[in-house]
Design an enzyme around this catalytic site. Structure first.
Site, PDB file in Angstrom:
ATOM      1  N   THR A   1      13.628   4.831   9.931  1.00 23.64           N
ATOM      2  CA  THR A   1      14.532   3.749  10.318  1.00 23.64           C
ATOM      3  C   THR A   1      14.090   2.436   9.683  1.00 23.64           C
ATOM      4  O   THR A   1      12.918   2.065   9.733  1.00 23.64           O
ATOM      5  CB  THR A   1      14.544   3.595  11.851  1.00 23.64           C
TER       6      THR A   1
ATOM      7  N   CYS B   1      -9.185  -5.967   2.434  1.00 21.18           N
ATOM      8  CA  CYS B   1      -9.143  -4.538   2.712  1.00 21.18           C
ATOM      9  C   CYS B   1     -10.522  -3.909   2.671  1.00 21.18           C
ATOM     10  O   CYS B   1     -10.707  -2.778   3.102  1.00 21.18           O
ATOM     11  CB  CYS B   1      -8.225  -3.834   1.717  1.00 21.18           C
TER      12      CYS B   1
ATOM     13  N   HIS C   1       4.218 -10.225   3.009  1.00 21.23           N
ATOM     14  CA  HIS C   1       3.288 -11.161   3.657  1.00 21.23           C
ATOM     15  C   HIS C   1       2.406 -11.913   2.675  1.00 21.23           C
ATOM     16  O   HIS C   1       1.621 -12.782   3.070  1.00 21.23           O
ATOM     17  CB  HIS C   1       2.440 -10.436   4.707  1.00 21.23           C
TER      18      HIS C   1
ATOM     19  N   THR D   1       0.826  -1.208   0.000  1.00 16.18           N
ATOM     20  CA  THR D   1       0.000   0.000   0.000  1.00 16.18           C
ATOM     21  C   THR D   1       0.857   1.255   0.000  1.00 16.18           C
ATOM     22  O   THR D   1       0.618   2.192  -0.767  1.00 16.18           O
ATOM     23  CB  THR D   1      -0.951   0.003   1.205  1.00 16.18           C
TER      24      THR D   1
ATOM     25  N   SER E   1       4.657  -6.819  -1.477  1.00 20.90           N
ATOM     26  CA  SER E   1       4.553  -6.935  -0.022  1.00 20.90           C
ATOM     27  C   SER E   1       4.949  -8.341   0.408  1.00 20.90           C
ATOM     28  O   SER E   1       4.533  -9.325  -0.204  1.00 20.90           O
ATOM     29  CB  SER E   1       3.111  -6.646   0.413  1.00 20.90           C
TER      30      SER E   1
ATOM     31  N   GLN F   1       0.159  -9.861  -5.708  1.00 23.68           N
ATOM     32  CA  GLN F   1      -0.295 -11.249  -5.751  1.00 23.68           C
ATOM     33  C   GLN F   1       0.587 -12.133  -6.637  1.00 23.68           C
ATOM     34  O   GLN F   1       0.466 -13.349  -6.606  1.00 23.68           O
ATOM     35  CB  GLN F   1      -1.741 -11.311  -6.256  1.00 23.68           C
TER      36      GLN F   1
END
Length: 376
Positions: free
Chosen positions: A238, A323, A199, A70, A197, A177
């Protein structure tokens, strides 16, 4: 728990957790620190960046770490829009994109940008002729996802990229995906920016990235986060070292086991799909031929998918994007593909993964079939 919601998130692979643990305990240093401890941590970050770049087949310097897809989508869309405003203000996307893209585009519209939302056909695919017709002199970016999160439909990415470049526009791809599930070479596909992403491919949550092309042409970006100049000045903050190291391990596992995963999951999905499509009034949503091997979006005319999902004990399924699952509206993806509200509400997404077994699928089939009779 039988988990069949892998397009929402995947289980953290135990081997990923194992390599992360030192960076959650003893190796806690800041990768930006100049002392020996910090430099040692930074070396791990450099190695991780190389692993992730290898998965995308790009240069390590072209990978910018973010908190996830995102943020990467926001950085890509807003960063290009701001930096190329003098060239034009027109962006093209598809109306079946993830909310991360659609909501960001709505935000850009409020700032004066011109956004075209392409329709899709009944299979969920865009029409390349409609894409070409939508391009204007002011078009600076075309943004189309690789694999749809609800249907698994795969868009013709290389053709879309060629079309963008023929008209002097950049091409951005949300590959959330796709990454780790199918081979990706950003150069051969012609992708200028790519969001992902960890995950979604058995890595940790809270870490992802954006590939930004540095060659032919070099994509110029403006940051959306300021303060410290991290990540080539494009993403201050960071670094999430445990997440980065974990994502790199997930990338390495994906490269080593991608074909094995694909063969295993394809077999399971075929069995699931063939069994459930035998049910009366069952139908498939999306292209049969152009979709990812792990996803089956099935409709069952006359049933309420939320009722079925709510009655399942110990089986995790979805009726659309995680989402937007809290919003009781029909899927915008299925509606864009021409489904009625009733058919959209009757559809269930099955998304399988590395850790599913044949027993999982057999149990799911035997459990869900009786529920389809009275789920109104």
């Amino acid at each position: 728990m039988i988990y069949l919601d892998n397009n929402s998130t995947t289980q953290l692979d135990p081997r990923v957790l194992e390599v992360m643990m030192p960076f959650l305990t003893s190796e806690f240093g800041n990768a930006a620190s100049s002392h020996t401890f910090g430099r040692r941590i930074n070396n791990h970050v450099k190695s991780a960046r190389e692993n992730i770049a290898a998965l995308l087949q790009c240069d390590p310097g072209e990978v910018v770490f973010t908190s996830g897809a995102t943020e990467a989508v926001n950085l890509g869309l807003k960063g290009v829009a701001k930096n190329y405003r003098s060239k034009g203000n027109h962006i093209i996307t598809a109306n079946t994109e993830h909310p991360a893209v659609l909501d960001t585009c709505k935000s850009l519209e409020a700032d004066g940008y011109d956004i075209t939302y392409l329709p899709v056909d009944r299979d969920g695919l865009i029409d390349l002729m409609e894409l070409k017709a939508a391009i204007k002199e002011a078009t600076i970016l075309i943004c189309v996802m690789y694999v749809n999160n609800e249907t698994g439909v795969i868009q013709p990415i290389s053709d879309i990229a060629d079309t963008a470049h023929e008209h002097g526009a950049l091409f951005m791809c949300d590959a959330t995906q796709a990454i780790g599930r199918i081979p990706i070479n950003v150069y051969s596909l012609g992708i200028d920016l790519l969001a992902f992403s960890a995950h979604k491919f058995y890595g940790p949550k809270g870490i992802g990235g954006l590939f930004i092309q540095h060659k032919q042409p070099k994509v110029k970006m403006s940051p959306i986060l300021h303060g410290g100049g991290h990540e080539h000045g494009l993403r201050s903050g960071t670094l999430n070292v445990p997440g980065i190291v974990g994502m790199a391990m997930a990338a390495q596992l994906a490269m080593n086991e991608m074909q094995r995963d694909a063969d295993h999951v394809t077999m399971l999905r075929t069995y699931l799909e063939e069994s459930l499509l035998k049910e009366e009034n069952a139908f498939l949503n999306g292209s049969y031929d152009h979709r990812l091997y792990n996803t089956a979006n099935l409709g069952f005319k006359g049933i309420d998918a939320n009722v079925v999902i709510g009655r399942l004990q110990g089986i995790a399924l979805s009726n659309g994007s995680a989402c937007t699952s809290a919003i009781m509206e029909p899927s915008h993806v299925l509606k864009a593909m021409g489904l009625s509200n009733e058919d959209a509400y009757s559809s269930i997404r099955f998304s399988l993964g590395r850790f599913n077994s044949l027993m999982d699928i057999e149990t799911t089939i035997s459990t869900i079939k009786p529920l389809l009779v009275n789920a109104f």
